[in-house]
Design an enzyme around this catalytic site. Structure first.
Site, PDB file in Angstrom:
ATOM      1  N   GLU A  58      59.055 -10.815  41.383  1.00 14.37           N
ATOM      2  CA  GLU A  58      59.649  -9.530  41.003  1.00 14.37           C
ATOM      3  C   GLU A  58      60.970  -9.735  40.265  1.00 14.37           C
ATOM      4  O   GLU A  58      61.811 -10.528  40.696  1.00 14.37           O
ATOM      5  CB  GLU A  58      59.923  -8.666  42.241  1.00 14.37           C
ATOM      6  CG  GLU A  58      58.794  -7.717  42.544  1.00 14.37           C
ATOM      7  CD  GLU A  58      57.967  -8.186  43.719  1.00 14.37           C
ATOM      8  OE1 GLU A  58      57.882  -9.425  43.900  1.00 14.37           O
ATOM      9  OE2 GLU A  58      57.433  -7.332  44.428  1.00 14.37           O
ATOM     10  N   LYS A 231      42.004  -7.801  23.528  1.00 14.57           N
ATOM     11  CA  LYS A 231      41.034  -7.268  22.560  1.00 14.57           C
ATOM     12  C   LYS A 231      41.045  -8.161  21.309  1.00 14.57           C
ATOM     13  O   LYS A 231      40.675  -9.327  21.417  1.00 14.57           O
ATOM     14  CB  LYS A 231      41.369  -5.800  22.267  1.00 14.57           C
ATOM     15  CG  LYS A 231      41.272  -4.904  23.514  1.00 14.57           C
ATOM     16  CD  LYS A 231      41.431  -3.441  23.182  1.00 14.57           C
ATOM     17  CE  LYS A 231      41.176  -2.555  24.384  1.00 14.57           C
ATOM     18  NZ  LYS A 231      42.390  -2.236  25.163  1.00 14.57           N
TER      19      LYS A 231
HETATM   20  N1  DSN Z   1      38.522   0.822  27.360  1.00 13.54           N
HETATM   21  C1  DSN Z   1      39.139   0.493  26.116  1.00 13.54           C
HETATM   22  C2  DSN Z   1      38.189   0.576  24.993  1.00 13.54           C
HETATM   23  O1  DSN Z   1      37.019   0.256  25.199  1.00 13.54           O
HETATM   24  O2  DSN Z   1      38.551   0.938  23.895  1.00 13.54           O
HETATM   25  C3  DSN Z   1      40.348   1.294  25.865  1.00 13.54           C
HETATM   26  O3  DSN Z   1      41.177   1.277  26.946  1.00 13.54           O
END
Ligand code: DSN
Length: 419
Positions: A58, A231
């Site tokens: 923390e 992503k």
């Molecule tokens: N769940 C993600 C997506 O598939 O775009 C966004 O948070």
């Protein structure tokens, strides 16, 4: 090298070990078109599965509430330094557990419950956390949602300006989860300045494209930038907030102690690895190929008679409206899944169907590009999609496509999966 005296996962828990192996096989043998997914590298996965998870930390580097931070401080400082370099930003907080907590921390930093905020509506490709009614962001704030134009399904900046002037939001969000076009960050900046709003760019979907130089960056115009790291950026599941120096203290305080407890140090290490990978020249090539593949896949579907919303794509994703084909998005998605092509059903702008049974599917190329697929492969993917969507209840077609897809996938080993 020290060697293990303890039993392995397979020895301790063969059931879970087998399920992980099954998932590896599934990810290796299918064409994954979910635009928010990717294949993290072996290095990213190794760091993410490391014993740094054992440690509580923390606070922030050199200002922790627990001792024994000699290594964790170095890890977090490295992750921050690399991300600052990658995105050319003044301040980075790598502790948010993922995208939604990152966004929640931004609310906590700048807003009080009941304040007005503005974001792109979910049916227009926005994200739940930008003020959609079922999310805490819609329930605790007065959320105003802007949308896209019916004529071209693009964000209507005139509407954004009108709504902003009328409602004078404290926070203005730009970004989303199903918007296939470039975002005009400067236009959002101008509106935010005009109404005195904090401009927040949620770049979760396009972070890797920005890092790779194929999408404009909001770094010079947004007050705050939030993102996930898993992503297009191809890191571990995690989140991050970047901001100008003047907002650094408010953001850090909102993440900890405002919203979260101890950071996930294994994830922090893995974020540092992802930043290191994204700083390599090869990542620029990757990001460009993601967009080239996305355009190629969207055009190949368009040529086969599909309605690609907005008429195409500028980024890693496209939305396909299947109304013309008379096939609901969910029916198509389930048939494609059986055929080894994994995507998600999705509402399209002005959808006449319900969100749980919408008219479209969302496709994206980050994961298949990580496997080395290029334009010629996009034509094949489109052809398989077309065969399945034309015959969603024909097991013979689906089985045949599944066989061809599995064979095809063998030529494109996925990062992070042993062969
Ligand atoms: N769940 C993600 C997506 O598939 O775009 C966004 O948070």
């Amino acid at each position: 090298m020290p060697s293990w005296k303890e039993p392995s996962l397979a020895q301790v828990d063969p059931e879970i070990a087998k399920l992980i192996e099954d998932e590896q096989r599934l990810e290796a043998r299918t064409i994954r078109l979910i635009p928010s997914e990717n294949y993290a590298s072996r290095a990213v996965i190794e760091a993410s599965g490391s014993l740094l998870a054992n440690k509580y930390s923390e606070g922030y580097a050199r200002k922790r509430y627990y001792e024994g931070q000699q290594i964790v401080d170095a890890v977090e400082e490295l992750a921050i330094a690399r991300m600052k370099q990658l995105f050319s930003v003044e301040h980075v907080n790598v502790q948010p557990y993922s995208g939604s907590p990152a966004n929640l921390a931004v609310y906590f930093a700048f807003c009080k419950p009941g304040d007005t905020i503005m974001g792109l509506g979910l049916p227009s490709g926005g994200h739940l956390t930008h003020g959609w009614s079922v999310s805490i962001s819609g329930a605790y704030f007065k959320a105003v949602q802007y949308g896209v134009r019916e004529s071209d399904q693009r964000i209507d900046m005139d509407q954004v300006r009108d709504l902003a002037k009328q409602h004078r939001p404290k926070l203005l969000w730009c970004g989303g989860s199903a918007y296939p076009r470039l975002l005009d960050f400067q236009a959002f900046r101008d509106i935010a300045t005009e109404v005195g709003a904090i401009l927040v760019a949620d770049i979760a979907h396009i972070a890797g494209l920005i890092a790779g130089g194929v999408h404009p960056s909001p770094n010079l115009v947004a007050d705050v930038i939030t993102t996930t790291t898993h992503k297009t950026l191809r890191g571990p599941r995690g989140g991050m907030i970047m901001c100008k120096k003047e907002h650094a203290a408010a953001i850090d305080k909102a993440v900890f102690p405002g919203l979260q407890g101890g950071p996930h140090n294994h994830t922090t290490a893995s974020i540092a690895v992802a930043a290191h990978e994204a700083l390599q020249p090869s990542f620029k090539v990757y990001a460009q190929q993601v967009v080239d593949n996305s355009k190629a896949l969207a055009s190949a579907l368009f040529e086969r008679g599909y309605h690609v919303t907005t008429g195409g794509t500028d980024n890693h994703l496209a939305l396909i409206d299947l109304s013309k084909q008379g096939v609901p998005g969910k029916v198509a998605a389930k048939a494609l899944d059986r055929a080894g092509i994994v995507l998600n059903y999705n509402s399209v702008p002005f959808d006449k169907r319900k969100p749980f049974d919408p008219s479209g599917v969302r496709i994206g190329t980050p994961a298949i590009t990580s496997r080395g697929m290029k334009e010629p492969e996009m034509a094949r993917v489109a052809e398989w999609m077309h065969r399945v969507i034309a015959k969603t209840d024909d097991d013979k077609t689906i089985d045949a496509v599944r066989g061809e897809v599995e064979e095809f996938c063998k030529a494109f080993p996925a990062p992070g999966i042993p062969t």
